[in-house]
Design a protein around this motif. Structure first.
Motif, PDB file in Angstrom:
ATOM      1  N   LEU A  10       0.879  -1.371   0.029  1.00  0.00           N
ATOM      2  CA  LEU A  10       0.065  -0.189   0.090  1.00  0.00           C
ATOM      3  C   LEU A  10       0.954   1.316  -0.028  1.00  0.00           C
ATOM      4  O   LEU A  10       0.379   2.241  -0.719  1.00  0.00           O
ATOM      5  CB  LEU A  10      -0.988  -0.176   1.254  1.00  0.00           C
ATOM      6  N   LEU A  11       2.024   1.106   0.773  1.00  0.00           N
ATOM      7  CA  LEU A  11       2.742   2.270   0.813  1.00  0.00           C
ATOM      8  C   LEU A  11       3.348   2.727  -0.591  1.00  0.00           C
ATOM      9  O   LEU A  11       3.745   3.643  -0.905  1.00  0.00           O
ATOM     10  CB  LEU A  11       4.115   2.234   2.039  1.00  0.00           C
ATOM     11  N   LYS A  12       3.837   1.621  -1.215  1.00  0.00           N
ATOM     12  CA  LYS A  12       4.434   1.666  -2.396  1.00  0.00           C
ATOM     13  C   LYS A  12       3.478   2.012  -3.654  1.00  0.00           C
ATOM     14  O   LYS A  12       3.870   2.957  -4.451  1.00  0.00           O
ATOM     15  CB  LYS A  12       4.835   0.152  -3.170  1.00  0.00           C
ATOM     16  N   LYS A  13       2.172   1.811  -3.186  1.00  0.00           N
ATOM     17  CA  LYS A  13       1.164   2.346  -4.203  1.00  0.00           C
ATOM     18  C   LYS A  13       1.048   3.991  -4.124  1.00  0.00           C
ATOM     19  O   LYS A  13       0.795   4.695  -4.879  1.00  0.00           O
ATOM     20  CB  LYS A  13      -0.162   1.637  -3.827  1.00  0.00           C
ATOM     21  N   LYS A  14       1.363   4.513  -2.776  1.00  0.00           N
ATOM     22  CA  LYS A  14       1.222   5.803  -2.469  1.00  0.00           C
ATOM     23  C   LYS A  14       2.569   6.538  -2.725  1.00  0.00           C
ATOM     24  O   LYS A  14       2.475   7.805  -2.596  1.00  0.00           O
ATOM     25  CB  LYS A  14       0.666   5.989  -1.021  1.00  0.00           C
ATOM     26  N   GLY A  15       3.470   5.777  -3.130  1.00  0.00           N
ATOM     27  CA  GLY A  15       4.670   6.430  -3.569  1.00  0.00           C
ATOM     28  C   GLY A  15       5.824   6.433  -2.337  1.00  0.00           C
ATOM     29  O   GLY A  15       6.682   7.412  -2.560  1.00  0.00           O
ATOM     30  N   GLU A  16       5.549   5.864  -1.365  1.00  0.00           N
ATOM     31  CA  GLU A  16       6.270   5.852  -0.214  1.00  0.00           C
ATOM     32  C   GLU A  16       6.929   4.450   0.105  1.00  0.00           C
ATOM     33  O   GLU A  16       6.467   3.338  -0.738  1.00  0.00           O
ATOM     34  CB  GLU A  16       5.542   6.095   1.159  1.00  0.00           C
ATOM     35  N   GLU A  17       7.810   4.425   0.907  1.00  0.00           N
ATOM     36  CA  GLU A  17       8.584   3.432   1.211  1.00  0.00           C
ATOM     37  C   GLU A  17       8.458   2.895   2.799  1.00  0.00           C
ATOM     38  O   GLU A  17       8.401   3.497   3.534  1.00  0.00           O
ATOM     39  CB  GLU A  17      10.168   3.272   0.744  1.00  0.00           C
ATOM     40  N   LEU A  18       8.449   1.597   2.893  1.00  0.00           N
ATOM     41  CA  LEU A  18       8.417   1.092   4.401  1.00  0.00           C
ATOM     42  C   LEU A  18       9.941   0.839   4.472  1.00  0.00           C
ATOM     43  O   LEU A  18      10.324   0.067   4.188  1.00  0.00           O
ATOM     44  CB  LEU A  18       7.680  -0.268   4.429  1.00  0.00           C
ATOM     45  N   VAL A  19      10.325   1.702   5.523  1.00  0.00           N
ATOM     46  CA  VAL A  19      11.913   1.711   5.974  1.00  0.00           C
ATOM     47  C   VAL A  19      12.033   0.670   6.598  1.00  0.00           C
ATOM     48  O   VAL A  19      11.366   0.050   7.322  1.00  0.00           O
ATOM     49  CB  VAL A  19      12.048   3.035   6.874  1.00  0.00           C
TER      50      VAL A  19
END
Length: 82
Positions: A73-82
């Motif tokens: 979901l974060l990847k879809k939003k353009g963010e990364e799970l650190v």
């Protein structure tokens, strides 16, 4: 400690739900980091009984599937799970 971890994982699920529904500006990375450090510490604990180890592994299986879902979901939003 396992019941505390279970409660922390449940709260993290809620926090990510709130984030993905627009209630939080930033994903709860700090809380996730705390949960993962507790998991690491418990995995290294040689004093756990078989029942506790089983409970930890069950909790970890559920947490891992949620973590992968959050990552997607974060990847879809353009963010990364650190």
């Amino acid at each position: 400690t396992l019941s505390r971890l279970e409660e922390d994982v449940r709260k993290l699920k809620v926090d990510f739900g709130i984030y993905f529904n627009g209630g939080l500006k930033r994903p709860p990375h700090e809380a996730r980091g705390r949960v993962e450090s507790v998991i690491k510490r418990l995995q290294d604990d040689r004093g756990l009984s078989y029942a506790q180890r089983y409970q930890l592994n069950s909790l970890l299986a559920g947490y891992t599937s949620h973590r992968e879902w959050w990552r997607r979901l974060l990847k879809k939003k353009g963010e990364e799970l650190v």
